[in-house]
Design an enzyme around this catalytic site. Structure first.
Site, PDB file in Angstrom:
ATOM      1  N   HIS A  73       1.940  -5.628   8.542  1.00 44.94           N
ATOM      2  CA  HIS A  73       1.289  -4.313   8.469  1.00 44.94           C
ATOM      3  C   HIS A  73       0.295  -4.298   7.310  1.00 44.94           C
ATOM      4  O   HIS A  73       0.182  -5.287   6.585  1.00 44.94           O
ATOM      5  CB  HIS A  73       2.320  -3.185   8.329  1.00 44.94           C
ATOM      6  CG  HIS A  73       3.099  -3.212   7.060  1.00 44.94           C
ATOM      7  ND1 HIS A  73       4.150  -4.084   6.845  1.00 44.94           N
ATOM      8  CD2 HIS A  73       2.995  -2.484   5.901  1.00 44.94           C
ATOM      9  CE1 HIS A  73       4.654  -3.892   5.651  1.00 44.94           C
ATOM     10  NE2 HIS A  73       3.964  -2.933   5.040  1.00 44.94           N
ATOM     11  N   ASP A  77       1.064  -4.500  -0.598  1.00 46.80           N
ATOM     12  CA  ASP A  77       2.053  -5.520  -0.956  1.00 46.80           C
ATOM     13  C   ASP A  77       2.276  -6.533   0.162  1.00 46.80           C
ATOM     14  O   ASP A  77       3.100  -7.433   0.049  1.00 46.80           O
ATOM     15  CB  ASP A  77       3.386  -4.878  -1.387  1.00 46.80           C
ATOM     16  CG  ASP A  77       3.978  -3.972  -0.325  1.00 46.80           C
ATOM     17  OD1 ASP A  77       3.221  -3.431   0.503  1.00 46.80           O
ATOM     18  OD2 ASP A  77       5.215  -3.786  -0.319  1.00 46.80           O
ATOM     19  N   ASP A 163       8.379  -4.450   6.914  1.00 46.00           N
ATOM     20  CA  ASP A 163       8.866  -3.162   6.405  1.00 46.00           C
ATOM     21  C   ASP A 163       9.061  -2.253   7.616  1.00 46.00           C
ATOM     22  O   ASP A 163       8.153  -2.131   8.441  1.00 46.00           O
ATOM     23  CB  ASP A 163       7.841  -2.523   5.463  1.00 46.00           C
ATOM     24  CG  ASP A 163       7.816  -3.197   4.097  1.00 46.00           C
ATOM     25  OD1 ASP A 163       8.643  -4.096   3.871  1.00 46.00           O
ATOM     26  OD2 ASP A 163       6.965  -2.825   3.268  1.00 46.00           O
ATOM     27  N   ASP A 195      14.171  -6.181   5.684  1.00 50.43           N
ATOM     28  CA  ASP A 195      13.734  -5.326   4.582  1.00 50.43           C
ATOM     29  C   ASP A 195      14.946  -4.727   3.854  1.00 50.43           C
ATOM     30  O   ASP A 195      15.809  -4.120   4.466  1.00 50.43           O
ATOM     31  CB  ASP A 195      12.867  -4.219   5.205  1.00 50.43           C
ATOM     32  CG  ASP A 195      12.378  -3.173   4.226  1.00 50.43           C
ATOM     33  OD1 ASP A 195      12.480  -3.408   3.009  1.00 50.43           O
ATOM     34  OD2 ASP A 195      11.877  -2.139   4.692  1.00 50.43           O
ATOM     35  N   HIS A 362       7.833  14.159   1.117  1.00 52.73           N
ATOM     36  CA  HIS A 362       7.760  12.712   1.325  1.00 52.73           C
ATOM     37  C   HIS A 362       9.016  12.249   2.047  1.00 52.73           C
ATOM     38  O   HIS A 362      10.110  12.735   1.773  1.00 52.73           O
ATOM     39  CB  HIS A 362       7.649  11.986  -0.021  1.00 52.73           C
ATOM     40  CG  HIS A 362       7.656  10.489   0.110  1.00 52.73           C
ATOM     41  ND1 HIS A 362       6.641   9.797   0.728  1.00 52.73           N
ATOM     42  CD2 HIS A 362       8.562   9.551  -0.277  1.00 52.73           C
ATOM     43  CE1 HIS A 362       6.919   8.504   0.714  1.00 52.73           C
ATOM     44  NE2 HIS A 362       8.081   8.329   0.111  1.00 52.73           N
ATOM     45  N   SER A 364      10.698   8.353   3.249  1.00 51.36           N
ATOM     46  CA  SER A 364      10.505   6.924   3.030  1.00 51.36           C
ATOM     47  C   SER A 364      10.056   6.237   4.319  1.00 51.36           C
ATOM     48  O   SER A 364      10.351   6.689   5.421  1.00 51.36           O
ATOM     49  CB  SER A 364      11.816   6.304   2.543  1.00 51.36           C
ATOM     50  OG  SER A 364      11.644   4.919   2.365  1.00 51.36           O
ATOM     51  N   HIS A 366      11.058   3.119   4.716  1.00 48.62           N
ATOM     52  CA  HIS A 366      11.995   1.989   4.777  1.00 48.62           C
ATOM     53  C   HIS A 366      13.358   2.437   5.292  1.00 48.62           C
ATOM     54  O   HIS A 366      13.836   3.519   4.958  1.00 48.62           O
ATOM     55  CB  HIS A 366      12.153   1.367   3.381  1.00 48.62           C
ATOM     56  CG  HIS A 366      10.874   0.843   2.821  1.00 48.62           C
ATOM     57  ND1 HIS A 366      10.435  -0.440   3.035  1.00 48.62           N
ATOM     58  CD2 HIS A 366       9.920   1.442   2.063  1.00 48.62           C
ATOM     59  CE1 HIS A 366       9.275  -0.615   2.419  1.00 48.62           C
ATOM     60  NE2 HIS A 366       8.942   0.516   1.818  1.00 48.62           N
ATOM     61  N   ASP A 441      -7.072 -10.538 -13.965  1.00 44.73           N
ATOM     62  CA  ASP A 441      -7.632  -9.658 -14.986  1.00 44.73           C
ATOM     63  C   ASP A 441      -9.140  -9.663 -14.795  1.00 44.73           C
ATOM     64  O   ASP A 441      -9.802 -10.655 -15.092  1.00 44.73           O
ATOM     65  CB  ASP A 441      -7.248 -10.167 -16.373  1.00 44.73           C
ATOM     66  CG  ASP A 441      -7.718  -9.228 -17.491  1.00 44.73           C
ATOM     67  OD1 ASP A 441      -8.341  -8.205 -17.161  1.00 44.73           O
ATOM     68  OD2 ASP A 441      -7.466  -9.517 -18.672  1.00 44.73           O
TER      69      ASP A 441
END
Length: 553
Positions: A73, A77, A163, A195, A362, A364, A366, A441
């Site tokens: 997806h 991350d 996920d 997950d 909200h 989740s 997951h 960085d």
């Protein structure tokens, strides 16, 4: 064929013992496929670091084996590291339509769109990459087009959940394809990778639609107030619900924050976000409308310093100023580690007279314990690897699998870099590959390591003293100085006595070097550094970084 060759290697290069940076390699003989390629956000002690990407040394060293990268997806991350990894491991990328759309945004930013092959795959379809046959199975998550992967290998079927949650009433598309998981379970699954993010929480995750009901109530109660909603840019379903609620209450919508603007634009173009005509306005048109006619959807729900909401809270946003009476909705939960920064932004918003709402807006993305149990029961795997979580999540998920009948010996808790070799007879960790965190960085990738970070921490804690002195080349006599410059150690004007004494200490150290006929610069610097460090420690119990600079004439 030797026994070793007949085993499948599972090599997680990230995503274990942490939240984020998900990437796993699957290797069979001379073929490798990679699942996901994400970033992690820097920890507090990673001063000045923008983001963290996985170490793909193993993939670079075996580039001729890598057949492709398959994505579950479009969250950061899981896709965020692609522009950095594809520079060295340029292989085709496979994903669903919205996922590939978001990947193309990233590639465009890095001028890599022409050099990287992408392929859109629909849920339910298969792709063949060498010995691997990968099926995309529809799941639900907090972004549309999320999939699990059923990877058929010569030693058996591996299911990677990605996920997921189980949502019977998703905002867009259909519910998770539980039937397909059950079919694969009946045929026999060698390995399940699932997950673990919410494994500590009991029960079931609420449907995304419940957020819409909460938003309706808040909008109803805020007739004359301007509403600002902060959420993850990639949570397209949440953005859709905010737009639907805004439509019900005749409000115009402003989208603010670079990543939010990019994702919304892509989602509209691909048909994943439906926005009524003339409803969306530019940030420059805000002043044409009353507060009760506006909704601002923005980034910054995690308190990121440069995100739009944080800039509004600290009065440095160019076009939007928080006013007394504004209603700010945090439509997300803080990622572990971000609680302090989120709290600071909320405090700043309250100082400006705004009302902040964090509850009931909200759900989740997951799976909770009961959903995990359901999928485990349908899949019925021989072996299990908990993934996507900190170490405690992995342990808890292993315990959950045991509680529903799995043998402890068939559960593998891995660390990033472990090489697990597995077939129907069994599995065993046989080695380790590099899996360090690579720090980004600015434009520098990997040029900031532990030593540089340690220096940054030291500078941040104790400051810096620069000692400048000019010596006569032939005699070693002091011609000028020593001058001492303080940065972050003491304020010189208020510590004149300390600095005068420090200069004397340096002068004495240089005289000692001269008497002992020490002419090597590095040795002289060492003597000066040691003498000054000892003096400052006795006087202040502080240990700044000391940088001697010697010039010869």
């Amino acid at each position: 064929m030797t026994k070793k060759q007949s085993k499948l290697k599972i090599i997680p290069l990230g995503g274990l013992e942490q939240i984020g940076m998900n990437i796993t390699a699957f290797e069979y003989n001379d073929e490798i496929i990679v699942v996901d390629c994400g970033i992690a956000f820097p920890e507090d002690e990673m001063l000045g670091i923008d983001l963290v990407i996985p170490d793909v040394t193993y993939l670079k060293d075996n580039i001729e084996k890598v057949k492709g990268i398959v994505l579950t997806h479009g969250h950061e991350d899981h896709i965020g590291a692609l522009p950095y990894v594809l520079r060295d491991v340029n292989v085709p990328v496979y994903g669903t339509r919205l996922t590939i759309g978001l990947v193309e945004n990233k590639l465009k930013e890095h001028n890599m769109l022409k050099s990287v092959k992408r392929k859109c795959i629909m849920p339910g379809q298969f792709i063949t990459l060498g010995s691997f046959r990968v099926e995309f199975i529809r799941t639900n998550h907090s972004i549309a087009d999320a999939v699990a992967l059923a990877i058929t290998t010569p030693v058996g079927v591996v299911i990677h959940s990605g996920d997921f949650k189980i949502d019977y009433t998703p905002i867009r598309g259909e519910a998770i394809n539980l039937q397909r998981f059950a079919e694969l379970g009946r045929k026999g699954v060698l390995l399940f990778m699932a997950d673990s993010t919410n494994v500590e929480r009991k029960g079931y995750t609420m449907s995304e639609r419940t957020v819409g009901e909460s938003l309706d109530d808040i909008f109803l109660d805020s007739e004359q107030k301007r509403i600002i909603v902060a959420t993850f840019a990639s949570n397209v379903d949440r953005v859709q619900q905010i737009i639907w609620t805004a439509q019900k209450f005749n409000r115009k919508v402003v989208v603010e924050g670079r990543s939010m603007i990019n994702v919304v634009k892509t989602a509209i173009e691909l048909g994943y976000l439906k926005v009524p005509d003339k409803m969306m306005i530019g940030v420059e048109d805000i002043n044409k409308y009353k507060d009760g006619q506006l909704v601002i959807i923005t980034t910054g729900s995690q308190g990121e310093a440069m995100a739009a909401l944080s800039r509004m809270a600290s009065s440095v946003h160019r076009k939007i100023e928080i006013k007394p009476g504004d209603k700010i909705i945090f439509s997300s939960k803080p990622i572990p580690g971000n609680e302090k920064t989120v709290s600071k932004v909320i405090n700043d918003l309250y100082r400006k007279g705004a009302e902040v709402i964090c509850e009931d807006t909200h759900v989740s993305g997951h799976a909770l314990q009961e959903e995990l149990k359901l999928l485990h029961t349908l899949v019925k795997p021989r072996y299990f690897i908990p993934v996507h979580g900190e170490y405690r999540h992995l342990v808890k998920h292993a315990e959950l699998a045991e509680s529903i009948g799995m043998k402890k010996d068939n559960i593998f808790i891995l660390s990033s870099g472990d090489v697990l070799e597995i077939n129907k007879e069994g599995g065993k960790v046989t080695g380790k590959v590099p899996a360090e965190q690579i720090l980004v960085d600015g434009l520098g990738v990997g040029d900031v390591g532990n030593i540089v970070l340690r220096d940054r921490q030291k500078l941040s804690q104790d400051g810096l003293l620069i000692v400048v002195v000019t010596l006569q080349k032939q005699t070693g006599q002091i011609l000028c100085g020593p001058d001492i410059i303080s940065r972050g150690f003491v304020y010189v004007r208020e510590s004149e006595d300390l600095m005068l004494e420090a200069r004397k200490v340096v002068k004495e150290a240089l005289d000692q070097c001269n008497k002992k006929k020490i002419t090597d610069w590095s040795k002289i610097k060492g003597v000066v550094r040691d003498a000054l460090r000892d003096y400052l420690w006795t006087q202040t119990k502080r240990s700044p970084m000391i940088l001697p600079i010697i010039m010869e004439v």
